[in-house]
Design an enzyme around this catalytic site. Sequence first.
Site, PDB file in Angstrom:
ATOM      1  N   ARG A 223       0.868  -1.183   0.000  1.00 35.40           N
ATOM      2  CA  ARG A 223       0.000   0.000   0.000  1.00 35.40           C
ATOM      3  C   ARG A 223       0.904   1.233   0.000  1.00 35.40           C
ATOM      4  NH1 ARG A 223      -5.347  -1.402   1.865  1.00 35.40           N
ATOM      5  NH2 ARG A 223      -5.680   0.748   2.514  1.00 35.40           N
TER       6      ARG A 223
ATOM      7  N   CYS B 110     -12.851  13.308   8.139  1.00 34.01           N
ATOM      8  CA  CYS B 110     -13.610  12.255   8.817  1.00 34.01           C
ATOM      9  C   CYS B 110     -13.253  12.193  10.297  1.00 34.01           C
ATOM     10  CB  CYS B 110     -13.349  10.907   8.157  1.00 34.01           C
ATOM     11  SG  CYS B 110     -13.861  10.860   6.423  1.00 34.01           S
TER      12      CYS B 110
ATOM     13  N   GLY C 130      -4.006   9.998   3.099  1.00 32.37           N
ATOM     14  CA  GLY C 130      -4.797  11.031   2.498  1.00 32.37           C
ATOM     15  C   GLY C 130      -5.826  10.547   1.485  1.00 32.37           C
TER      16      GLY C 130
ATOM     17  N   SER D   2     -14.794   4.732   0.428  1.00 28.97           N
ATOM     18  CA  SER D   2     -15.177   4.908   1.827  1.00 28.97           C
ATOM     19  C   SER D   2     -16.507   5.642   1.912  1.00 28.97           C
ATOM     20  CB  SER D   2     -14.096   5.694   2.580  1.00 28.97           C
ATOM     21  OG  SER D   2     -12.864   5.006   2.546  1.00 28.97           O
TER      22      SER D   2
ATOM     23  N   ASP E 208       2.681  -9.450  38.268  1.00 31.92           N
ATOM     24  CA  ASP E 208       1.782 -10.456  37.697  1.00 31.92           C
ATOM     25  C   ASP E 208       2.118 -10.743  36.239  1.00 31.92           C
ATOM     26  OD1 ASP E 208      -1.274 -10.634  36.203  1.00 31.92           O
ATOM     27  OD2 ASP E 208      -0.758 -12.079  37.742  1.00 31.92           O
TER      28      ASP E 208
END
Length: 636
Positions: free
Chosen positions: A73, A84, A127, A178, A606
């Site tokens: 990609r 968004c 972008g 999208s 732990d």
Amino acid sequence: MAARPLSRMLRRLLRSSARSCSSGAPVTQPCPGESARAASEEVSRRRQFLREHAAPFSAFLTDSFGRQHSYLRISLTEKCNLRCQYCMPEEGVPLTPKANLLTTEEILTLARLFVKEGIDKIRLTGGEPLIRPDVVDIVAQLQRLEGLRTIGVTTNGINLARLLPQLQKAGLSAINISLDTLVPAKFEFIVRRKGFHKVMEGIHKAIELGYNPVKVNCVVMRGLNEDELLDFAALTEGLPLDVRFIEYMPFDGNKWNFKKMVSYKEMLDTVRQQWPELEKVPEEESSTAKAFKIPGFQGQISFITSMSEHFCGTCNRLRITADGNLKVCLFGNSEVSLRDHLRAGASEQELLRIIGAAVGRKKRQHAGMFSISQMKNRPMILIELFLMFPNSPPANPSIFSWDPLHVQGLRPRMSFSSQVATLWKGCRVPQTPPLAQQRLGSGSFQRHYTSRADSDANSKCLSPGSWASAAPSGPQLTSEQLTHVDSEGRAAMVDVGRKPDTERVAVASAVVLLGPVAFKLVQQNQLKKGDALVVAQLAGVQAAKVTSQLIPLCHHVALSHIQVQLELDSTRHAVKIQASCRARGPTGVEMEALTSAAVAALTLYDMCKAVSRDIVLEEIKLISKTGGQRGDFHRA
């Protein structure tokens, strides 16, 4: 690697039609049936030959777990024409200077190198990739790369209808669009811009031009668009769409919290209630999506379960950011600058060694949902610009010198003090500190790479800050009488109803001596239980909030701020913990700070006890306390 060019040459030869020169022999025209049968046999022979002579997959793109990375990609730009909410802050993000972004030639050079090594699918992202002026030319150049089977693009769809005919002619073969709502007004709310009808126009243009399926990516957020699941699924009845429901993921700037996430199983149950006959579709190898189809519908729906059910075991993806950094995991915050090496004149083999080393360091899987939500990562729009900012500025800036571009230690991970800002109310996000403003200038991030050893190589600072000052402050008023015991020696809770509300701050610390083996595993984040530092930090925050439930006579305090910082000390093989609490009220918060530090230390024990039981918890103590009738306290 010499076998690969040979294999490609054989492929080219086998692709070409069989031709021969005749010196006079008659030409016989085969009948149609024989021609089809001969062609089928020829294809079978070619496939058999290629199976027997296939070049081995590139070692540079194969990680230590045997995963072969064939999907790249490439981010073409950091810019976007939308805002968004789950992707970037409303005000946008500071952009990398243009000179620091990959040029078209650099993009093609890197793409050519990756394809030569075995990448057969490239997706262009942003972008918003379709706002880059030369995107059509880039697609056309990529199309010429031998061995590249698929060129895809992920777009918000605003410019798609206008550009798609040119992109298709250039060689674009796959489209992801999208779209998070089918309600125009809600669309404008989510993306903070207009444009719903342009996106729908782009989807229909893709269908018109023959793309099948057209993938529609929908990030599902509780309280925002989970009520539209069935509407999106219904789109697949008459359209060749693959509607992909994506679990809401945390990225810096999107104010992520667990309550917003709708899990894959919950989404699947919702769809199944409407269409009980929903069928599972076989998944492709290395697919990130769980695909389903409603019988009789033209398209299908899918679920991308990055948060609830990771698909790391089959991950075959690599990413190159717009500024040229190689990112081997979407949720990781480590990256390698290919741009810098490319501009420094690195040879192809040198670049391959750098790429191979980065791929080789890829982890088996990303952290769990709880840990990911705390990680400092780029805003989704940048994937990822990593600078460590503190959660709140110090009351006295002169206490320490804070340099946002100087990262200490060997395991750059995150700013622990800022992780809880999106989960716990009352945490404050500061303005950019003055020093950062001087370094960053107006609106552009600078990044600093260095191979020099830190001046204090024995410490690893996970969150900027200083340990408490040693100077006492104010009169030290003490009481010779225990306040939680009455005159007859019985336990009694102090009545604070008549005491005035004042600003209360307390800082406590603890030290956990891990030993060399456990310390190394914590430092390298290789514990089977997960990231011990993140879990301990969040445990400390949670403990401070429930102190009154753990300490019988402790009042409940409405805390306005909790900060837990952890620092690795390699000289002692130890983790130093500092917890600070703040509230305005009639009683102090030292118990909250002490409980926070103690529980964070216990949590580290732990997390590491399977490796060593010889772990020592020590120095749990109050460092400072301000506010209240008895005056301030600072440990000398």
